[in-house]
Design a protein around this motif. Structure first.
Motif, PDB file in Angstrom:
ATOM      1  N   ASP A  16      43.053  62.186  90.565  1.00 58.77           N
ATOM      2  CA  ASP A  16      42.173  62.394  89.406  1.00 58.77           C
ATOM      3  C   ASP A  16      41.121  61.295  89.325  1.00 58.77           C
ATOM      4  O   ASP A  16      39.948  61.557  89.025  1.00 58.77           O
ATOM      5  CB  ASP A  16      42.995  62.425  88.114  1.00 58.77           C
TER       6      ASP A  16
ATOM      7  N   LEU B 237      36.387  60.904  90.027  1.00 61.93           N
ATOM      8  CA  LEU B 237      35.396  60.337  89.120  1.00 61.93           C
ATOM      9  C   LEU B 237      34.210  59.775  89.912  1.00 61.93           C
ATOM     10  O   LEU B 237      34.347  59.428  91.089  1.00 61.93           O
ATOM     11  CB  LEU B 237      36.037  59.240  88.265  1.00 61.93           C
ATOM     12  N   PRO B 238      33.058  59.639  89.255  1.00 63.44           N
ATOM     13  CA  PRO B 238      31.840  59.224  89.976  1.00 63.44           C
ATOM     14  C   PRO B 238      31.712  57.713  90.181  1.00 63.44           C
ATOM     15  O   PRO B 238      30.723  57.090  89.781  1.00 63.44           O
ATOM     16  CB  PRO B 238      30.725  59.764  89.079  1.00 63.44           C
TER      17      PRO B 238
ATOM     18  N   LYS C 197      38.712  57.250  82.586  1.00 65.92           N
ATOM     19  CA  LYS C 197      37.859  58.447  82.553  1.00 65.92           C
ATOM     20  C   LYS C 197      36.804  58.338  81.453  1.00 65.92           C
ATOM     21  O   LYS C 197      35.650  58.714  81.656  1.00 65.92           O
ATOM     22  CB  LYS C 197      38.718  59.685  82.361  1.00 65.92           C
ATOM     23  N   ARG C 198      37.204  57.821  80.300  1.00 69.24           N
ATOM     24  CA  ARG C 198      36.243  57.678  79.193  1.00 69.24           C
ATOM     25  C   ARG C 198      35.188  56.632  79.525  1.00 69.24           C
ATOM     26  O   ARG C 198      34.024  56.743  79.093  1.00 69.24           O
ATOM     27  CB  ARG C 198      36.971  57.325  77.895  1.00 69.24           C
TER      28      ARG C 198
ATOM     29  N   VAL D  93      34.087  55.845  82.630  1.00 70.18           N
ATOM     30  CA  VAL D  93      33.282  56.176  83.796  1.00 70.18           C
ATOM     31  C   VAL D  93      32.442  57.435  83.613  1.00 70.18           C
ATOM     32  O   VAL D  93      31.306  57.506  84.079  1.00 70.18           O
ATOM     33  CB  VAL D  93      34.201  56.333  85.048  1.00 70.18           C
ATOM     34  N   VAL D  94      33.006  58.421  82.941  1.00 69.82           N
ATOM     35  CA  VAL D  94      32.305  59.711  82.819  1.00 69.82           C
ATOM     36  C   VAL D  94      31.245  59.647  81.731  1.00 69.82           C
ATOM     37  O   VAL D  94      31.499  59.130  80.642  1.00 69.82           O
ATOM     38  CB  VAL D  94      33.324  60.839  82.529  1.00 69.82           C
TER      39      VAL D  94
END
Length: 204
Positions: free
Chosen positions: A24, A28-29, A200-201, A203-204
């Motif tokens: 996952d 991510l980018p 995730k919060r 990076v995205v």
């Protein structure tokens, strides 16, 4: 996430559980997604068999050229693992290797243990990781994998020493020993312990 660390001779308990979390994160980018791997010779200094001593006992190891033996470091003696060109050194099935941008190899020198993906413990030589991070323009390093109390911790410590903002993603890490002091040690060093949802919060 090599076979011997997940299912093989030095398998970390529940190591396979973190593969989905790592995948996952690989989706991510991030500017770079770099894996490290051990490729040991058959007589590596970290192996109990090399010294003729019991598994998981300890000895002192010394850097090359330390004839007077003044720079000894305590070394846990492991089962034979991650031998170059064997199944044990391969990444495990299910890990999304196609998402990786770069690969760092370590532990190839018979006489040098190398937990950190940055450099040997005596700081004699760097791996390719510092140059890769520089070339990618990296400012923050997020670390996952096995084992939290050895390679993950050592790599995180060196990431701080090399000047990076450093994060260890706890739900994507497993340690050899449960309930060890590595998490507190890392936080005292200035490393941020986080989880994949928070990453995730960010990076995205």
């Amino acid at each position: 996430m090599q076979y011997d660390f997940v299912y093989g001779s030095l398998a970390v308990r529940n190591g396979s559980e973190i593969i989905p979390a790592i995948n996952d994160l690989l989706a991510l980018p991030f500017a770079a997604k770099i894996a490290s791997r051990d490729l040991h010779p058959t007589d590596h200094v970290s192996f109990a068999a090399t010294h003729g001593k019991p598994l998981f006992s300890k000895t002192l190891i010394y850097p090359p050229g330390d004839i007077e033996r003044q720079r000894g470091l305590e070394q846990v003696l492991w089962p034979i693992h991650c031998i170059a060109d064997t199944l044990g050194s391969e990444f495990v099935e299910g890990l999304n290797q196609t998402a990786l941008t770069d690969l760092v190899t370590k532990g190839t020198d018979q006489g040098i243990e190398m937990y950190s993906a940055f450099r040997d413990p005596w700081h004699l030589a760097n791996t390719t990781l510092p140059e890769l991070l520089k070339n990618h323009g990296i400012t923050d390093v997020f670390i996952v994998g096995i084992a939290g109390d050895y390679c993950v911790k050592s790599t995180a410590f060196d990431a701080i020493d090399f000047g990076y903002k450093t994060w260890v993603v706890r739900d994507a890490v497993r340690s050899v020993h449960d309930g060890g002091p590595e998490w507190e040690d890392m936080e005292r060093k200035g490393i941020k312990v986080t989880d994949s949802a928070k990453v995730k919060r960010l990076v995205v």
